[in-house]
Design a protein around this motif. Structure first.
Motif, short mmCIF file in Angstrom:
data_model
loop_
_atom_site.label_atom_id
_atom_site.label_comp_id
_atom_site.label_asym_id
_atom_site.label_seq_id
_atom_site.Cartn_x
_atom_site.Cartn_y
_atom_site.Cartn_z
N ASP A 107 4.25 10.13 10.33
CA ASP A 107 3.27 9.05 10.14
C ASP A 107 2.50 8.73 11.43
O ASP A 107 1.34 8.34 11.39
CB ASP A 107 3.95 7.77 9.62
CG ASP A 107 4.48 7.94 8.20
OD1 ASP A 107 4.05 8.88 7.51
OD2 ASP A 107 5.33 7.13 7.78
N SER B 189 0.23 11.59 2.53
CA SER B 189 -0.64 10.59 3.18
C SER B 189 -1.40 11.15 4.38
O SER B 189 -2.24 10.47 4.96
CB SER B 189 0.18 9.37 3.59
OG SER B 189 0.95 9.65 4.74
N THR C 248 0.83 -1.22 0.00
CA THR C 248 0.00 0.00 0.00
C THR C 248 0.86 1.26 0.00
O THR C 248 0.43 2.31 -0.48
CB THR C 248 -0.97 0.03 1.20
OG1 THR C 248 -0.21 0.10 2.41
CG2 THR C 248 -1.88 -1.17 1.22
N GLY D 115 1.62 -1.87 5.30
CA GLY D 115 1.42 -0.42 5.32
C GLY D 115 1.57 0.13 6.72
O GLY D 115 2.42 -0.33 7.50
N ARG D 116 0.76 1.15 7.02
CA ARG D 116 0.84 1.80 8.33
C ARG D 116 -0.47 1.62 9.11
O ARG D 116 -0.49 1.69 10.33
CB ARG D 116 1.09 3.31 8.18
CG ARG D 116 2.33 3.69 7.39
CD ARG D 116 3.58 3.33 8.17
NE ARG D 116 4.81 3.80 7.53
CZ ARG D 116 5.36 3.28 6.44
NH1 ARG D 116 4.78 2.28 5.83
NH2 ARG D 116 6.50 3.76 5.96
N ASP D 117 -1.56 1.46 8.37
CA ASP D 117 -2.90 1.50 8.99
C ASP D 117 -3.75 0.31 8.56
O ASP D 117 -4.97 0.38 8.61
CB ASP D 117 -3.61 2.79 8.54
CG ASP D 117 -3.76 2.84 7.02
OD1 ASP D 117 -3.02 2.13 6.31
OD2 ASP D 117 -4.64 3.58 6.54
N TYR E 167 0.76 5.36 -2.01
CA TYR E 167 1.01 6.72 -1.49
C TYR E 167 2.23 7.33 -2.19
O TYR E 167 2.26 8.52 -2.47
CB TYR E 167 1.22 6.69 0.04
CG TYR E 167 -0.05 6.34 0.76
CD1 TYR E 167 -0.99 7.32 1.07
CD2 TYR E 167 -0.35 5.03 1.10
CE1 TYR E 167 -2.18 7.00 1.70
CE2 TYR E 167 -1.53 4.69 1.73
CZ TYR E 167 -2.45 5.69 2.03
OH TYR E 167 -3.64 5.37 2.64
N ARG E 168 3.20 6.48 -2.48
CA ARG E 168 4.39 6.95 -3.19
C ARG E 168 4.03 7.44 -4.59
O ARG E 168 4.58 8.43 -5.08
CB ARG E 168 5.43 5.82 -3.28
CG ARG E 168 6.14 5.57 -1.96
CD ARG E 168 7.01 4.34 -2.02
NE ARG E 168 7.70 4.17 -0.75
CZ ARG E 168 8.90 4.69 -0.47
NH1 ARG E 168 9.55 5.36 -1.39
NH2 ARG E 168 9.44 4.52 0.71
N ARG F 105 -0.14 12.02 12.47
CA ARG F 105 -1.23 12.56 11.65
C ARG F 105 -2.57 12.20 12.29
O ARG F 105 -2.69 11.20 13.03
CB ARG F 105 -1.12 12.06 10.21
CG ARG F 105 -1.38 10.59 10.08
CD ARG F 105 -1.45 10.14 8.64
NE ARG F 105 -1.59 8.71 8.61
CZ ARG F 105 -0.74 7.87 8.05
NH1 ARG F 105 0.32 8.31 7.43
NH2 ARG F 105 -0.95 6.58 8.10
N SER G 253 4.91 10.37 2.72
CA SER G 253 4.46 10.53 4.10
C SER G 253 3.64 11.82 4.24
O SER G 253 2.62 11.86 4.92
CB SER G 253 5.68 10.55 5.02
OG SER G 253 5.32 10.90 6.31
N ARG H 204 10.13 10.86 9.38
CA ARG H 204 8.99 10.25 8.69
C ARG H 204 8.13 9.47 9.69
O ARG H 204 6.91 9.53 9.65
CB ARG H 204 9.51 9.33 7.57
CG ARG H 204 8.42 8.81 6.67
CD ARG H 204 8.87 8.73 5.24
NE ARG H 204 9.85 7.68 4.99
CZ ARG H 204 9.54 6.49 4.49
NH1 ARG H 204 8.28 6.19 4.22
NH2 ARG H 204 10.47 5.60 4.25
N ARG I 237 -6.02 9.63 1.44
CA ARG I 237 -6.17 8.35 2.14
C ARG I 237 -7.44 7.63 1.72
O ARG I 237 -7.43 6.44 1.41
CB ARG I 237 -6.21 8.55 3.67
CG ARG I 237 -4.96 9.06 4.28
CD ARG I 237 -4.81 8.61 5.74
NE ARG I 237 -4.40 7.22 5.81
CZ ARG I 237 -3.15 6.82 5.62
NH1 ARG I 237 -2.19 7.67 5.36
NH2 ARG I 237 -2.86 5.54 5.68
O1 DC Z 1 5.91 1.76 3.28
P1 DC Z 1 6.49 2.96 2.47
O2 DC Z 1 7.79 3.44 2.99
O3 DC Z 1 6.52 2.63 1.02
O4 DC Z 1 5.40 4.13 2.67
C1 DC Z 1 5.61 5.45 2.23
C2 DC Z 1 4.73 6.42 3.02
O5 DC Z 1 3.37 6.22 2.66
C3 DC Z 1 4.78 6.26 4.53
O6 DC Z 1 5.80 7.04 5.11
C4 DC Z 1 3.41 6.71 4.96
C5 DC Z 1 2.53 6.42 3.79
N1 DC Z 1 1.71 5.19 4.00
C6 DC Z 1 0.55 5.36 4.72
O7 DC Z 1 0.28 6.43 5.22
N2 DC Z 1 -0.29 4.29 4.88
C7 DC Z 1 0.00 3.09 4.36
N3 DC Z 1 -0.86 2.08 4.52
C8 DC Z 1 1.20 2.91 3.64
C9 DC Z 1 2.05 3.99 3.50
#
Ligand code: DC
Length: 334
Positions: A295, A214, A146, A240-242, A150-151, A298, A211, A291, A220
């Motif tokens: 992240d 996002s 994921t 991912g993050r979430d 965002y990238r 937010r 970041s 970063r 999002r």
């Molecule tokens: O996992 P990555 O380094 O490729 O992610 C890049 C940025 O994208 C990360 O710093 C925050 C955002 N991101 C996000 O907010 N939610 C996700 N599910 C995946 C990435």
């Protein structure tokens, strides 16, 4: 007569684990099929050759399945087979369409019956994507990165020369975004329009920009909708993050990987220099920390461990060890 099949796994070869897993499996088979104990004529169990400490049939007898005939057999060793697995076949005196039941780590055996999702969250460099790719390959399911989405938004914004801190301008930009995720030989490709940006989005300036963009709800929600749609159609591992907290709060398996900033920065440094990028380690580490902060702080779906996610600190573990730890945890989670 109807035959219902089921399987489950145990985390280790212990009597109590076998009793618990067998009881849970039979209870689920009964409730999902609306079957009562008295209607079961016979149950045949087979367990993998790494299970010795108890007979599943005995566990079933003790759990109250006394009126039917019970039998346990041991399977031969199969190279690459799912370890510590107990299978059951129930013969039921009734006529209906059976629902076969696969629990815990055995979910991976029958993706055709029930799709399952594995959520892996954590900060940059924690090992998420390497582990997610390995799991997806081992279970022959999809891997959805994921972060790549965002990238791609960030790359689009950078190339469009939009100020990343200007939310209104990013919202505007989202209207013309043509982002697609496609798979070629099981490998995810990220497309902006027709253009394959899979490599371009890995460049260091895109990380921080991803970041930043996002943070915005409009970004999002658009991406989360796509992620949920993919996950609703097939079994997949998402990183991912979430994922565990927001995208798929009902994911079957949830993990949160972490590692010290030093180790994470070292991994990123090695990854980038191997690709021929010139990077400064100290700067890279500072950027990773910044970063993380962005992240985690937010307002919408920040990076954090879901309450029901398994935490794994990968600082001193090899990839093999992390994959093994993840699979081990999947063996016990219903
Ligand atoms: O996992 P990555 O380094 O490729 O992610 C890049 C940025 O994208 C990360 O710093 C925050 C955002 N991101 C996000 O907010 N939610 C996700 N599910 C995946 C990435």
């Amino acid at each position: 007569m109807v035959v219902i099949r089921g399987a489950t796994t145990i985390p280790c070869d212990q009597k109590e684990e076998i009793q618990k897993a067998v009881g849970e499996l039979l209870e689920q088979i009964e409730s999902r099929n609306g079957v009562k104990i008295g209607e079961i004529v016979s149950i045949v169990f087979s367990s993998t050759s790494d299970i010795h400490s108890y007979y599943p049939a005995k566990a079933a007898r003790e759990a109250g399945y006394a009126s039917c005939s019970l039998f346990s057999a041991q399977e031969p060793d199969i190279e690459g087979g799912l370890p510590l697995c107990i299978r059951a076949m129930l013969f039921v005196e009734k006529d209906f369409a059976p629902k076969h039941v696969y629990l815990r780590g055995a979910k991976v055996l029958r993706k055709d019956l029930d799709k399952f999702n594995v959520a892996i969250d954590g900060p940059a460099g924690s090992g998420k994507s390497t582990v997610a790719k390995r799991l997806a390959a081992d279970y022959n399911i999809l891997y959805l990165d994921t972060g790549a989405m965002y990238r791609a938004v960030a790359l689009y914004a950078l190339e469009s020369k939009v100020d990343l801190e200007n939310e209104a301008a990013i919202v505007d930009l989202m209207r013309t975004l043509k982002l697609d995720v496609v798979y070629e030989n099981g490998v995810q490709k990220t497309l902006l329009g027709e253009r394959d940006v899979s490599e371009a989005i890995r460049k260091p300036p895109v990380s921080m920009a991803a970041s930043t963009v996002s943070k915005y709800a409009s970004v999002r929600m658009k991406l989360v909708e796509k992620q949920r749609e993919i996950a609703s159609k097939m079994s997949c591992v998402l990183d991912g993050r979430d994922i565990g907290t927001f995208v798929l709060p009902e994911a079957d398996f949830k993990f949160y990987l972490t590692a010290s900033p030093e180790v994470r920065a070292r991994r990123r440094y090695d990854e980038l220099t191997a690709k021929g990028e010139v990077v400064d380690f100290v700067e890279l580490k500072a950027e990773i920390i910044r970063r993380d902060e962005q992240d985690m702080s937010r307002a919408l779906a920040p990076l954090k461990q879901a309450e029901d996610a398994v935490l794994i600190d990968t600082s001193d573990l090899s990839i093999e060890e992390v994959v093994a730890a993840v699979k081990q945890k999947m063996q016990e989670k219903i």
